[in-house]
Design a protein around this motif. Structure first.
Motif, PDB file in Angstrom:
ATOM      1  N   UNK A   1       0.834  -1.216   0.000  1.00 41.10           N
ATOM      2  CA  UNK A   1       0.000   0.000   0.000  1.00 41.10           C
ATOM      3  C   UNK A   1       0.863   1.258   0.000  1.00 41.10           C
ATOM      4  N   UNK A   2       0.244   2.374  -0.429  1.00 43.39           N
ATOM      5  CA  UNK A   2       0.935   3.666  -0.486  1.00 43.39           C
ATOM      6  C   UNK A   2       0.694   4.511   0.753  1.00 43.39           C
ATOM      7  N   UNK A   3      -0.268   4.088   1.581  1.00 43.78           N
ATOM      8  CA  UNK A   3      -0.515   4.765   2.865  1.00 43.78           C
ATOM      9  C   UNK A   3      -1.253   3.771   3.763  1.00 43.78           C
ATOM     10  N   UNK A   4      -1.090   3.946   5.077  1.00 49.00           N
ATOM     11  CA  UNK A   4      -1.682   3.009   6.031  1.00 49.00           C
ATOM     12  C   UNK A   4      -2.435   3.793   7.101  1.00 49.00           C
ATOM     13  N   UNK A   5      -3.699   3.447   7.286  1.00 49.50           N
ATOM     14  CA  UNK A   5      -4.473   3.997   8.399  1.00 49.50           C
ATOM     15  C   UNK A   5      -4.526   2.922   9.477  1.00 49.50           C
TER      16      UNK A   5
ATOM     17  N   UNK B   1       0.643   3.870  17.000  1.00 52.36           N
ATOM     18  CA  UNK B   1       0.722   4.530  15.684  1.00 52.36           C
ATOM     19  C   UNK B   1       2.101   5.146  15.492  1.00 52.36           C
ATOM     20  N   UNK B   2       2.649   5.670  16.564  1.00 52.05           N
ATOM     21  CA  UNK B   2       3.992   6.248  16.470  1.00 52.05           C
ATOM     22  C   UNK B   2       5.020   5.162  16.177  1.00 52.05           C
ATOM     23  N   UNK B   3       4.872   4.020  16.837  1.00 50.02           N
ATOM     24  CA  UNK B   3       5.771   2.897  16.555  1.00 50.02           C
ATOM     25  C   UNK B   3       5.661   2.478  15.092  1.00 50.02           C
ATOM     26  N   UNK B   4       4.442   2.454  14.598  1.00 49.37           N
ATOM     27  CA  UNK B   4       4.223   2.093  13.191  1.00 49.37           C
ATOM     28  C   UNK B   4       4.914   3.110  12.280  1.00 49.37           C
ATOM     29  N   UNK B   5       4.763   4.395  12.585  1.00 51.28           N
ATOM     30  CA  UNK B   5       5.337   5.451  11.744  1.00 51.28           C
ATOM     31  C   UNK B   5       6.862   5.346  11.701  1.00 51.28           C
ATOM     32  N   UNK B   6       7.457   4.958  12.835  1.00 53.39           N
ATOM     33  CA  UNK B   6       8.917   4.904  12.911  1.00 53.39           C
ATOM     34  C   UNK B   6       9.526   3.876  11.953  1.00 53.39           C
ATOM     35  N   UNK B   7       8.751   2.840  11.607  1.00 57.80           N
ATOM     36  CA  UNK B   7       9.319   1.802  10.721  1.00 57.80           C
ATOM     37  C   UNK B   7       8.742   1.851   9.301  1.00 57.80           C
ATOM     38  N   UNK B   8       7.869   2.844   9.041  1.00 58.19           N
ATOM     39  CA  UNK B   8       7.152   2.836   7.766  1.00 58.19           C
ATOM     40  C   UNK B   8       7.742   3.808   6.750  1.00 58.19           C
TER      41      UNK B   8
ATOM     42  N   UNK C   1       5.959   4.420   3.998  1.00 57.70           N
ATOM     43  CA  UNK C   1       4.770   5.077   3.438  1.00 57.70           C
ATOM     44  C   UNK C   1       4.040   5.786   4.582  1.00 57.70           C
ATOM     45  N   UNK C   2       3.224   6.821   4.272  1.00 54.34           N
ATOM     46  CA  UNK C   2       2.547   7.563   5.333  1.00 54.34           C
ATOM     47  C   UNK C   2       1.678   6.671   6.223  1.00 54.34           C
ATOM     48  N   UNK C   3       1.792   6.892   7.539  1.00 54.27           N
ATOM     49  CA  UNK C   3       0.943   6.215   8.516  1.00 54.27           C
ATOM     50  C   UNK C   3       0.014   7.261   9.126  1.00 54.27           C
ATOM     51  N   UNK C   4      -1.262   6.922   9.213  1.00 50.05           N
ATOM     52  CA  UNK C   4      -2.239   7.831   9.808  1.00 50.05           C
ATOM     53  C   UNK C   4      -2.819   7.164  11.050  1.00 50.05           C
ATOM     54  N   UNK C   5      -2.722   7.864  12.179  1.00 52.59           N
ATOM     55  CA  UNK C   5      -3.249   7.359  13.447  1.00 52.59           C
ATOM     56  C   UNK C   5      -4.770   7.543  13.477  1.00 52.59           C
ATOM     57  N   UNK C   6      -5.493   6.435  13.496  1.00 57.21           N
ATOM     58  CA  UNK C   6      -6.967   6.506  13.567  1.00 57.21           C
ATOM     59  C   UNK C   6      -7.444   6.167  14.976  1.00 57.21           C
ATOM     60  N   UNK C   7      -6.586   6.429  15.961  1.00 54.31           N
ATOM     61  CA  UNK C   7      -6.916   6.148  17.363  1.00 54.31           C
ATOM     62  C   UNK C   7      -5.939   5.150  17.928  1.00 54.31           C
ATOM     63  N   UNK C   8      -5.177   5.583  18.969  1.00 59.02           N
ATOM     64  CA  UNK C   8      -4.247   4.652  19.638  1.00 59.02           C
ATOM     65  C   UNK C   8      -4.640   4.563  21.110  1.00 59.02           C
ATOM     66  N   UNK C   9      -5.477   3.591  21.433  1.00 59.91           N
ATOM     67  CA  UNK C   9      -5.956   3.430  22.808  1.00 59.91           C
ATOM     68  C   UNK C   9      -6.522   4.742  23.321  1.00 59.91           C
ATOM     69  N   UNK C  10      -6.196   5.099  24.567  1.00 56.07           N
ATOM     70  CA  UNK C  10      -6.691   6.372  25.108  1.00 56.07           C
ATOM     71  C   UNK C  10      -5.801   7.554  24.728  1.00 56.07           C
ATOM     72  N   UNK C  11      -4.941   7.380  23.719  1.00 53.54           N
ATOM     73  CA  UNK C  11      -3.979   8.429  23.346  1.00 53.54           C
ATOM     74  C   UNK C  11      -4.592   9.555  22.540  1.00 53.54           C
ATOM     75  N   UNK C  12      -4.530   9.432  21.221  1.00 53.37           N
ATOM     76  CA  UNK C  12      -4.987  10.520  20.350  1.00 53.37           C
ATOM     77  C   UNK C  12      -5.828   9.987  19.195  1.00 53.37           C
TER      78      UNK C  12
END
Ligand code: NCD
Length: 307
Positions: free
Chosen positions: A97-101, A110-117, A119-130
Motif C-alpha cells: 500500500x501507499x498509505x496506512x491507516x 501509531x507512532x511505533x508504526x510510523x517509525x518503521x514505515x 509510506x505515510x501512517x495515519x493514526x486513527x486512534x491509539x488506545x486512550x492516546x490521540x
C-alpha cells in the motif's frame, strides 16, 4: 514538522489547519481531476472496532479515485493473533500500500508504526492516546457550522480521561485564539494533566464544573462523549461514571439558540434521540464531514502537496 505521517495533533500549526480546511471545502464538491490519486492504494488496519473512521477513510480514498485494502478486525484476523508485532506487520504492508491507516488498542502504537514505515501512517486512534483526524474533522465542523474557530466557548462533556477525541480536540484548540474550555466530567474521568499543561502553555483558559446546565448555557459548542467502557478496569468502575451527564430536550433548552451540539459517535444513550431533530444537533453532519477532511488529508499526504 515531518509531514510524512499523521500521528498526533501537535503536528498541525495554524497554516496547516487552513490548508486542510480549504481543501476539505473543495472536496465537498467532489475531487477535481487535479486532486485525484488514481493508482494509489490505501490499507486500513484496525485492531479496535470502528464504523465511521474506517468507512469514511475508505470512502474518501475511493472518492479520490484510489483503491483500498482492509483488515477490519486485525486483533483477531491478522497475524497479530500469531504474535506478529505491529512493526513487522507495517513493514509487510509497506509492500502492498501507499498509505496506512491504523487503529490500535495501545497508546503509542501509531507512532511505533510510523517509525518503521516508508509510506505515510495515519493514526486513527491509539488506545486512550490521540485521534488526530477526528479532531481535525471536529474543528472543521465547528468552522463550517459557526463560521469561525476563534473566540468560542467550548464545553467538553463526558469521559475526558479515556476519550481520545476530546483529548485531541482540546489539544488542537491551542491553535486558535480567544477560545475558552469548560470540562464537565464524572469525577473518575477528568481531563488529563498533559492536556491541561498544553492549554496553559498556549494561554487557553479552562474551568471544571459538575454543573452541565450552567456549562451548556454559556457554550457555543457542546461536545458530548461516550464513557469509554472498554478502558475501565472493572464494570463497577464503569457504572460509577456512566449515565451521569445526559443531554435531552431540557438541556437543549438551556443552550444558546446559535450554538451546536457535537458528538464523535457512537452514542450509547448520552444524547436522547428526540434531540436529533433540533437544528443545533450537528453530530450526523459532523460524521459526514469526516469524508471531506479525510479526502483532503489523503490527497495532501499521497501527492506530497504537504511537505
Ligand atoms: C471515537 C473513537 O473511536 O475514539 N469514535 C470515532 O472515531 N468517531 C469515539 C468513541 O469510541 O467513543
Amino acid at each position: 514538522m515531518a509531514r510524512r505521517h499523521i500521528v498526533e495533533v501537535e503536528q498541525f500549526d495554524r497554516n496547516d489547519l487552513e490548508l486542510v480546511f480549504e481543501r476539505a471545502d473543495v472536496m465537498r464538491q467532489g475531487a477535481p481531476e487535479t486532486l485525484r490519486v488514481p493508482s494509489k492504494v490505501l490499507a486500513t488496519v484496525f485492531y479496535e472496532p470502528s464504523t465511521r473512521t474506517r468507512l469514511s477513510f475508505e470512502s474518501a480514498m475511493l472518492r479520490l479515485g484510489g483503491s483500498v485494502i482492509s483488515t477490519e478486525n486485525a486483533r483477531e484476523f491478522s497475524s497479530a493473533i500469531k504474535g506478529e508485532t505491529v512493526e513487522d506487520t507495517i513493514k509487510i504492508i509497506n509492500g502492498y500500500a501507499d498509505a496506512i491507516v491504523i487503529r490500535h488498542h495501545e497508546q503509542g502504537a501509531a507512532n511505533r508504526a510510523a517509525l518503521v514505515s516508508d509510506v505515510p501512517v495515519i493514526n486513527a486512534g491509539d488506545g486512550p492516546g490521540e485521534h488526530p483526524t477526528q479532531a481535525l474533522l471536529d474543528l472543521y465542523t465547528i468552522r463550517h457550522e459557526l463560521g469561525r474557530i476563534d473566540d468560542l466557548t467550548i464545553a467538553l462533556v463526558g469521559d475526558l480521561r479515556f476519550g481520545r477525541t476530546a483529548r485531541s480536540l482540546a489539544k488542537l484548540l491551542t491553535r486558535t485564539t480567544g477560545c475558552r474550555l469548560v470540562f464537565v466530567s464524572p469525577p473518575a474521568v477528568p481531563m488529563g494533566d498533559d492536556v491541561r499543561q498544553m492549554l496553559d502553555t498556549a494561554g487557553i483558559p479552562y474551568t471544571d464544573t459538575p454543573d452541565l446546565k450552567s456549562a451548556v448555557a454559556g457554550a457555543d459548542v457542546v461536545y458530548q462523549t461516550r464513557i469509554q467502557r472498554e478502558r475501565f478496569a472493572t464494570e463497577e468502575e464503569y457504572q460509577r461514571s456512566s449515565g451521569i451527564y445526559l443531554i435531552d430536550a431540557s438541556v437543549m433548552d438551556a443552550m444558546k439558540p446559535k450554538s451546536i451540539l457535537m458528538h464523535p459517535l457512537p452514542r450509547v444513550g448520552e444524547i436522547t434521540t428526540d434531540v436529533d431533530a433540533d437544528p443545533r444537533a450537528a453530530y450526523f453532519r459532523q460524521a459526514h464531514n469526516g469524508v471531506y477532511v479525510r479526502m483532503a488529508l489523503l490527497q495532501l499526504l499521497l501527492t506530497g502537496d504537504w511537505s
